[in-house]
Motif scaffolding. Structure first.
Motif, mmCIF file in Angstrom:
data_model
loop_
_atom_site.group_PDB
_atom_site.id
_atom_site.type_symbol
_atom_site.label_atom_id
_atom_site.label_comp_id
_atom_site.label_asym_id
_atom_site.label_seq_id
_atom_site.Cartn_x
_atom_site.Cartn_y
_atom_site.Cartn_z
ATOM 1 N N GLU A 1 35.127 48.482 37.938
ATOM 2 C CA GLU A 1 34.860 47.002 38.113
ATOM 3 C C GLU A 1 33.496 46.808 38.185
ATOM 4 O O GLU A 1 32.937 45.982 37.957
ATOM 5 N N ALA A 2 32.808 47.618 39.081
ATOM 6 C CA ALA A 2 31.488 47.610 39.097
ATOM 7 C C ALA A 2 30.448 48.058 38.106
ATOM 8 O O ALA A 2 29.365 47.636 37.834
ATOM 9 N N GLY A 3 30.809 49.042 37.154
ATOM 10 C CA GLY A 3 30.262 49.867 36.246
ATOM 11 C C GLY A 3 28.816 50.513 36.797
ATOM 12 O O GLY A 3 27.905 50.545 36.396
ATOM 13 N N ASP A 4 29.371 50.975 38.081
ATOM 14 C CA ASP A 4 28.063 51.345 38.779
ATOM 15 C C ASP A 4 28.701 52.662 39.750
ATOM 16 O O ASP A 4 29.856 52.433 40.295
ATOM 17 N N PHE A 5 27.858 53.526 40.214
ATOM 18 C CA PHE A 5 28.003 54.489 41.481
ATOM 19 C C PHE A 5 27.484 53.916 42.656
ATOM 20 O O PHE A 5 26.404 53.895 42.799
ATOM 21 N N VAL A 6 28.246 53.460 43.508
ATOM 22 C CA VAL A 6 27.781 52.814 44.914
ATOM 23 C C VAL A 6 28.076 53.698 45.959
ATOM 24 O O VAL A 6 29.060 54.461 46.029
ATOM 25 N N SER A 7 27.232 54.259 46.914
ATOM 26 C CA SER A 7 27.318 54.821 47.968
ATOM 27 C C SER A 7 28.478 54.941 48.819
ATOM 28 O O SER A 7 29.281 55.856 49.110
ATOM 29 N N LEU A 8 28.819 53.440 48.935
ATOM 30 C CA LEU A 8 30.090 53.346 49.985
ATOM 31 C C LEU A 8 31.364 53.648 49.337
ATOM 32 O O LEU A 8 32.457 53.656 49.905
ATOM 33 N N TYR A 9 31.315 53.763 48.055
ATOM 34 C CA TYR A 9 32.732 53.962 47.175
ATOM 35 C C TYR A 9 33.176 55.506 47.558
ATOM 36 O O TYR A 9 34.448 55.714 47.527
ATOM 37 N N LEU A 10 32.272 56.276 48.015
ATOM 38 C CA LEU A 10 32.675 57.540 48.112
ATOM 39 C C LEU A 10 31.748 58.288 49.326
ATOM 40 O O LEU A 10 30.581 58.814 49.034
ATOM 41 N N THR A 11 32.272 58.257 50.421
ATOM 42 C CA THR A 11 31.264 58.711 51.700
ATOM 43 C C THR A 11 31.729 59.844 52.306
ATOM 44 O O THR A 11 32.799 60.329 52.022
ATOM 45 N N TYR A 12 30.618 60.715 52.744
ATOM 46 C CA TYR A 12 31.095 62.236 53.469
ATOM 47 C C TYR A 12 32.108 62.049 54.449
ATOM 48 O O TYR A 12 33.014 63.029 54.563
ATOM 49 N N TRP A 13 32.285 60.800 55.283
ATOM 50 C CA TRP A 13 33.279 60.912 56.210
ATOM 51 C C TRP A 13 34.882 60.731 55.675
ATOM 52 O O TRP A 13 35.653 61.066 56.201
ATOM 53 N N GLN A 14 34.930 59.898 54.658
ATOM 54 C CA GLN A 14 36.140 59.889 53.738
ATOM 55 C C GLN A 14 36.387 61.215 53.145
ATOM 56 O O GLN A 14 37.816 61.610 53.507
#
Length: 204
Positions: free
Chosen positions: A152-165
């Motif tokens: 959807e975003a066509g981008d890598f966003v930090s919140l899409y994959l976080t260390y705590w997840q």
């Protein structure tokens, strides 16, 4: 007798090497990439691991879990910011352009306050990597959601994959799985590139 021992030892080493490669060449990777591209993806994961582990001889899972993520985030210096960007750019030159183009493309990032227009890395829509994420997401709910967000975003966003997840949802993020290792590597290398690349935007 000595020749026999050397021969046996050589066979064992060969079997171990083949075993490591077969473990990396998972079904989803083989479905979407050529064998040469799979080898490139292995280089990407290994580079990320070496930077994350600070070049210590340790496995991916151990390094990720021992990294003081919360402390580094609190100090404004997330662990991926320590990846050497000059070495990362050398990595790009060590993989084929076709492999790179199936994962990443470049767009323009505009900064109205300064008037700057910089080159910014993003995700390739409907490329082989996106298809790989979708295929892997068919039996992994967390990655399915991640793949949808990237598409959807066509981008890598930090919140899409976080260390705590990653640390909390261990069922979906098995750090011994080469697929998961690759996804984490590409995600954080992308964030590092977005943060540190200062090339001026030019039409190619």
């Amino acid at each position: 007798m000595r020749k026999t021992i050397i021969l046996v030892f050589g066979v064992i080493i060969l079997q171990l090497n083949l075993s490591c490669k077969s473990q990396y060449s998972t079904t989803e990777l083989n479905k979407n990439f050529t064998s040469e591209q799979v080898a490139d993806l292995y280089k990407i994961t290994e580079f990320f691991k070496s930077e994350m582990c600070l070049h210590l001889d340790s496995d991916f899972k151990t390094c990720f879990e021992r990294t003081p993520h919360e402390y580094l985030e609190a100090t404004g210096n997330p662990f991926w910011m320590n990846i050497d960007f000059e070495k990362q750019k050398k990595l790009y030159s060590q993989i084929s352009q076709t492999t790179f183009n199936e994962i990443w493309n470049f767009g323009k990032a505009s900064y109205p306050d300064s008037g700057l227009e910089l080159k910014s890395i993003g995700a390739v829509y409907n490329g082989k990597y996106q298809k790989f994420l979708s295929d892997f997401g068919n039996h992994n709910k967390a990655i399915k959601k991640y793949a949808e967000r990237i598409a959807e975003a066509g981008d890598f966003v930090s919140l899409y994959l976080t260390y705590w997840q990653i640390l909390k949802y261990k069922k979906d993020f098995n750090l011994n799985d080469p697929n998961i290792q690759l996804i984490i590597a590409i995600h954080y290398l992308s964030l590092n590139d977005q943060e540190k690349r200062k090339d001026k935007w030019e039409l190619e």
